[in-house]
Write an enzyme that holds these catalytic residues in place. Structure first.
Site, mmCIF file in Angstrom:
data_model
loop_
_atom_site.group_PDB
_atom_site.id
_atom_site.type_symbol
_atom_site.label_atom_id
_atom_site.label_comp_id
_atom_site.label_asym_id
_atom_site.label_seq_id
_atom_site.Cartn_x
_atom_site.Cartn_y
_atom_site.Cartn_z
ATOM 1 N N HIS A 26 33.769 41.254 45.866
ATOM 2 C CA HIS A 26 33.973 41.348 47.317
ATOM 3 C C HIS A 26 35.354 41.942 47.558
ATOM 4 O O HIS A 26 36.066 42.308 46.608
ATOM 5 C CB HIS A 26 33.819 39.969 47.952
ATOM 6 N N ALA A 27 35.748 41.980 48.834
ATOM 7 C CA ALA A 27 37.010 42.639 49.184
ATOM 8 C C ALA A 27 38.226 42.000 48.502
ATOM 9 O O ALA A 27 39.238 42.666 48.283
ATOM 10 C CB ALA A 27 37.190 42.638 50.697
ATOM 11 N N HIS A 29 38.303 40.923 45.360
ATOM 12 C CA HIS A 29 38.395 41.591 44.061
ATOM 13 C C HIS A 29 38.903 43.024 44.231
ATOM 14 O O HIS A 29 39.716 43.501 43.434
ATOM 15 C CB HIS A 29 37.021 41.644 43.371
ATOM 16 N N GLN A 53 33.426 27.992 31.144
ATOM 17 C CA GLN A 53 34.272 27.401 32.184
ATOM 18 C C GLN A 53 33.473 26.662 33.247
ATOM 19 O O GLN A 53 34.039 26.158 34.205
ATOM 20 C CB GLN A 53 35.169 28.463 32.817
ATOM 21 N N GLU A 140 45.365 34.593 44.293
ATOM 22 C CA GLU A 140 46.009 33.309 44.589
ATOM 23 C C GLU A 140 45.036 32.294 45.191
ATOM 24 O O GLU A 140 45.404 31.153 45.413
ATOM 25 C CB GLU A 140 47.196 33.522 45.546
ATOM 26 N N ASP A 142 42.574 31.090 43.646
ATOM 27 C CA ASP A 142 42.509 30.135 42.533
ATOM 28 C C ASP A 142 43.947 29.832 42.120
ATOM 29 O O ASP A 142 44.413 30.271 41.066
ATOM 30 C CB ASP A 142 41.696 30.725 41.382
ATOM 31 N N GLN A 145 44.563 27.999 38.846
ATOM 32 C CA GLN A 145 44.177 28.864 37.716
ATOM 33 C C GLN A 145 45.305 29.847 37.401
ATOM 34 O O GLN A 145 45.642 30.087 36.237
ATOM 35 C CB GLN A 145 42.897 29.626 38.065
ATOM 36 N N VAL A 168 42.438 37.066 50.165
ATOM 37 C CA VAL A 168 41.860 37.958 51.178
ATOM 38 C C VAL A 168 40.852 37.125 51.972
ATOM 39 O O VAL A 168 40.025 36.412 51.392
ATOM 40 C CB VAL A 168 41.178 39.180 50.535
ATOM 41 N N SER A 177 34.978 34.633 48.759
ATOM 42 C CA SER A 177 34.558 34.013 47.506
ATOM 43 C C SER A 177 33.163 34.516 47.170
ATOM 44 O O SER A 177 32.340 34.716 48.082
ATOM 45 C CB SER A 177 34.505 32.490 47.679
HETATM 46 O O1 PAF Z 1 38.690 33.668 38.631
HETATM 47 C C1 PAF Z 1 37.677 34.012 38.005
HETATM 48 O O2 PAF Z 1 36.812 34.742 38.508
HETATM 49 C C2 PAF Z 1 37.470 33.536 36.575
HETATM 50 O O3 PAF Z 1 37.932 32.243 36.419
HETATM 51 C C3 PAF Z 1 38.113 34.483 35.530
HETATM 52 C C4 PAF Z 1 39.619 34.529 35.660
HETATM 53 C C5 PAF Z 1 37.528 35.880 35.690
HETATM 54 C C6 PAF Z 1 37.777 33.982 34.123
HETATM 55 O O4 PAF Z 1 36.403 33.938 33.907
#
Ligand code: PAF
Length: 272
Positions: A26-27, A29, A53, A140, A142, A145, A168, A177
């Site tokens: 999405h925007a 990314h 994960q 940011e 996440d 993360q 965003v 998301s």
């Molecule tokens: O943020 C995400 O989309 C994922 O946790 C990542 C960093 C691509 C790892 O799979």
């Protein structure tokens, strides 16, 4: 193949940026990709729904997968290489490595999603080893993360720069998301209360204590039918540990996780 191509580019002096993603782009990314394109000669975008994960198998199964649309979006955004490996390619054998960055990774997402950050570190460290980028880009949204990945890069001495990029939002404030596509239109309207409450709390915080502000958000979310708060923590932006007063840390961020129906959404807001 990928590594050979990248070695040749690096030997020719090209700077390489990596944007790790799980697809369903999405925007948000796109903003990471555009930043990488602006700062590097070559931008590699990985698309891999990383099974290690996901502590919730249902979440993994339901995670949206839109590879074709992702690739055309990446082309438009100017990415050089889209890398969409199979699970077998990434994990020819089970990854038994463990990563622990306590107490950074034991609170919030770490507490509610056991093993999540271990899986994130497994895949991100593998991608760093494969691509050997000069820079790697993360959102940011996440927030925790990003802190865990920065710590991993520091402790493992990966020779690269981690670049954090702002959240965003949709025009109405909802944080972008991949999981938003799983919301019904009614849920989408309900979910809007998350960002609205966070933004209102920014104003509220100006005249109230940290504890009062935290309660304001918790009660605001609890009052909305269709939302279920998993946690709201107001933390030191560097250590991710909860703080109790506005003067307790230099940077303070409120991190929230809310279920809207069965979709788990996260967001955050910076108070200072
Ligand atoms: O943020 C995400 O989309 C994922 O946790 C990542 C960093 C691509 C790892 O799979």
């Amino acid at each position: 193949m990928l590594q050979a191509e990248l070695s040749a580019l690096k030997a020719a002096g090209k700077q390489v940026g990596l944007v790790p993603t799980m697809g369903a782009l999405h925007a948000g990314h796109v903003s990471l990709v555009e930043r990488s394109v602006a700062e590097n000669d070559v931008t590699v975008v990985s698309i891999f729904v990383n099974p290690t994960q996901f502590n919730d198998k249902n979440d993994l199964i339901k995670y949206p997968r839109t590879l074709e649309a992702d690739c055309s979006l990446l082309e438009k955004a100017g990415a050089t290489i889209a890398f969409a490996p199979s699970v077998e390619e990434i994990y020819p054998e089970p990854d038994t490595r463990t990563f622990s960055y306590a107490p950074l990774d034991t609170v919030m997402e770490g507490a509610f999603r056991p093993g999540h950050f271990n899986g994130v570190c497994q895949i991100v460290s593998k991608l760093f080893d494969m691509v050997k980028p000069h820079r790697a880009y993360f959102g940011e949204k996440d927030f925790q993360q990003l802190a865990v990945i920065r710590e991993m890069v520091h402790q493992m001495e990966f020779p690269l720069e981690v670049v954090g990029c702002p959240i965003v939002r949709e025009a109405d404030g909802l944080a972008m998301s991949s999981r938003n596509t799983r919301l019904s239109s009614e849920e989408r309207t309900t979910a809007l209360n998350i960002s609205r409450t966070l933004f209102e709390s920014l104003e509220y915080a100006k005249k109230h204590t940290l504890g009062e502000t935290k309660s304001y958000v918790e009660q605001g979310i609890a009052a909305v039918d269709g939302l279920r708060l998993e946690y709201y923590e107001v933390v030191d932006a560097r250590t991710m540990q909860p703080v109790n007063a506005w003067d307790e840390a230099e940077g303070i961020v409120g991190c929230i996780t809310v279920f809207c129906g069965d979709v788990r959404l996260i967001d955050n807001i910076r108070y200072k």
